[in-house]
Motif scaffolding. Structure first.
Motif, PDB file in Angstrom:
ATOM      1  N   GLU A 109      -9.371 -19.446  32.171  1.00  0.00           N
ATOM      2  CA  GLU A 109     -10.563 -19.522  31.320  1.00  0.00           C
ATOM      3  C   GLU A 109     -10.543 -20.680  30.317  1.00  0.00           C
ATOM      4  N   GLN A 110      -9.401 -20.962  29.745  1.00  0.00           N
ATOM      5  CA  GLN A 110      -9.349 -22.021  28.731  1.00  0.00           C
ATOM      6  C   GLN A 110      -9.812 -23.373  29.267  1.00  0.00           C
ATOM      7  N   ASP A 119     -12.072 -32.602  37.457  1.00  0.00           N
ATOM      8  CA  ASP A 119     -11.809 -31.604  38.491  1.00  0.00           C
ATOM      9  C   ASP A 119     -12.226 -30.190  38.102  1.00  0.00           C
ATOM     10  N   MET A 120     -13.243 -30.076  37.281  1.00  0.00           N
ATOM     11  CA  MET A 120     -13.709 -28.774  36.828  1.00  0.00           C
ATOM     12  C   MET A 120     -14.190 -27.905  37.992  1.00  0.00           C
ATOM     13  N   GLY A 121     -14.790 -28.535  38.990  1.00  0.00           N
ATOM     14  CA  GLY A 121     -15.259 -27.762  40.141  1.00  0.00           C
ATOM     15  C   GLY A 121     -14.110 -27.178  40.924  1.00  0.00           C
ATOM     16  N   PHE A 122     -13.115 -28.009  41.233  1.00  0.00           N
ATOM     17  CA  PHE A 122     -11.944 -27.505  41.949  1.00  0.00           C
ATOM     18  C   PHE A 122     -11.319 -26.335  41.195  1.00  0.00           C
ATOM     19  N   LYS A 123     -11.164 -26.498  39.904  1.00  0.00           N
ATOM     20  CA  LYS A 123     -10.459 -25.493  39.114  1.00  0.00           C
ATOM     21  C   LYS A 123     -11.303 -24.241  38.859  1.00  0.00           C
ATOM     22  N   MET A 124     -12.547 -24.444  38.436  1.00  0.00           N
ATOM     23  CA  MET A 124     -13.345 -23.320  37.961  1.00  0.00           C
ATOM     24  C   MET A 124     -14.290 -22.735  39.009  1.00  0.00           C
ATOM     25  N   TYR A 125     -14.809 -23.568  39.902  1.00  0.00           N
ATOM     26  CA  TYR A 125     -15.721 -23.009  40.898  1.00  0.00           C
ATOM     27  C   TYR A 125     -14.955 -22.286  42.003  1.00  0.00           C
ATOM     28  N   CYS A 126     -13.770 -22.794  42.354  1.00  0.00           N
ATOM     29  CA  CYS A 126     -12.971 -22.116  43.375  1.00  0.00           C
ATOM     30  C   CYS A 126     -12.427 -20.780  42.861  1.00  0.00           C
ATOM     31  N   SER A 127     -12.260 -20.656  41.557  1.00  0.00           N
ATOM     32  CA  SER A 127     -11.760 -19.409  40.963  1.00  0.00           C
ATOM     33  C   SER A 127     -12.927 -18.569  40.449  1.00  0.00           C
ATOM     34  N   TYR A 128     -13.521 -18.987  39.341  1.00  0.00           N
ATOM     35  CA  TYR A 128     -14.618 -18.221  38.743  1.00  0.00           C
ATOM     36  C   TYR A 128     -15.868 -18.207  39.625  1.00  0.00           C
TER      37      TYR A 128
END
Length: 404
Positions: A109-110, A119-128
């Motif tokens: 979340e942080q 790389d916000m998509g890789f990190k956050m879209y693949c998870s959240y």
């Protein structure tokens, strides 16, 4: 006639069973491996906690000398393992996968405030993103919207693109890598969620500018383009992870295929569909594409056929092809190629059960020029492999109408 009809029914059922078995067996293998991975990760995280590591690792990335490498949330690969867990939950419906997916997702979340990465998509879209798609948890939506806002701060109207790396300033002042096409899905989501078209406009601008500047006449892609921040003009066309500036790094071609297909889904702009099909034609008409369709790490690597493969590129290509088949008259060919990739990955590139610390696939290549992560498992190879399997399964169950 009754006997013939019966034979036809038996053949049809056998064919269907064979199709289903590819997905079922692969997910059965993935589940066994991921149980191993959860135990290995727990050991690593406990050791990091005892050592008061800062930042604390949250997810597995690869193996180095046989040892599991775990990374903090700021690492670009940190969201893929929670994505694997979401996909296992999606396929099985089992609560234990849901619980683990929620736990590993929460550790990310942080990153919604981390404006130092593209790389916000890789990190956050693949998870959240997968978490919200499967649970409709409003708190997940909020995290995704904030992540999109943070990503948007990296856009500059004069260049028309989102800046990629903040590192390597001695080489590039405003670099944009082809990988960044994969982060646009988060922006499209944010517009759907909020009604704010600014996210959509940024994504479209980035895609169109990338299509204009990243691609050669043969429809292969450069890896890195440097822009002049005062004029928006292209200053350099380079590689970072490929063999040479004018070579075709295989995962870069995969990112483009997947990314432009996704952009067509979100915009219905035929230019994006045409670009995706041009990339597919380049990939599969290349004389150095192996018969099993698992590419070498670079299509122009000098030692082919004695060069490492990149299973991660193959997994991304397969997943992208399944979606591309929904929009193209070449649908049957794309699905056939994706099926070949998935079957070969399952048969010849999978880790033995209990091995490789729980990774699902072997033989990926991170950065051959840096001699980093060569011929190893990678978390994103596993993620896109499971996504490809799910897309295959949904297409076959909906008579090739949807991957959602």
């Amino acid at each position: 006639m009754k006997i013939i009809a019966g034979v036809i029914i038996v053949i049809s059922c056998s064919a269907m069973l064979k199709k289903d078995d590819v997905v079922r067996q692969a997910f059965d293998h993935a589940a066994k491996q991921t149980l191993v991975m959860l135990k290995e990760v727990a050991i690593k995280l406990q050791a990091a906690k005892a050592e008061s590591k800062n930042p604390m690792p949250v997810a597995p990335r690869t193996l180095k000398d046989g040892d599991l490498v775990v990374v903090p949330s700021r690492d670009w690969t940190s969201g893929f393992f929670s994505g694997v867990l979401w996909y296992l939950y999606e396929y099985t419906g089992k609560k234990e996968w849901l619980d683990e997916a929620k736990k590993f997702t929460a550790a990310m979340e942080q990153e919604k405030w981390n404006g130092k990465t593209h790389d916000m998509g890789f990190k956050m879209y693949c998870s959240y993103g997968n978490g919200y798609r499967l649970t409709k948890d409003a708190t997940y939506n909020d995290v995704l919207v904030q992540s999109a806002k943070t990503l948007s701060t990296r856009f500059r109207p004069i260049t028309g693109v989102l800046r990629s790396w903040d590192h390597s300033r001695d080489k590039w002042s405003y670099p944009v890598i082809i990988d960044n096409m994969m982060n646009l899905e988060l922006l499209f989501f944010a517009t759907r969620s909020t009604g704010d078209s600014s996210f959509y406009k940024i994504a479209v601008s980035h895609a169109k500018t990338t299509m204009k500047n990243h691609y050669r006449a043969d429809n292969s892609s450069y890896h890195v383009i440097e822009y002049d921040t005062l004029t928006g003009k292209v200053l350099k066309k380079n590689t970072h992870q490929g063999y040479a500036h004018e070579s075709a790094w295989s995962r870069g071609q995969a990112w483009g295929l997947y990314g432009f297909t996704m952009c067509y889904r979100e915009t219905k702009d035929k230019a994006f569909l045409e670009q995706a099909e041009k990339i597919a034609k380049y990939i599969f008409s290349h004389p150095h594409m192996p018969a099993d369709l698992i590419p070498y790490w670079d299509y122009d690597a000098p030692g082919i056929p004695n060069e490492p493969r990149d299973v991660s590129a193959a997994a991304v290509i397969a997943s992208g092809l399944y979606e591309l088949s929904l929009y193209s008259p070449n649908a049957k060919d794309y699905r056939a190629k994706a099926n070949t990739i998935v079957q070969n990955l399952s048969k010849n590139y999978a880790s033995p059960v209990g091995g490789s610390k729980g990774f699902i696939l072997l033989h990926s290549t991170g950065s051959k020029p840096a001699n980093s992560e060569v011929d190893v498992p990678l978390s994103y190879a596993d993620y896109y492999f499971l996504e490809a399997l799910l897309r295959k399964d949904k297409l076959e169950k909906t008579s090739y109408k949807s991957i959602q």
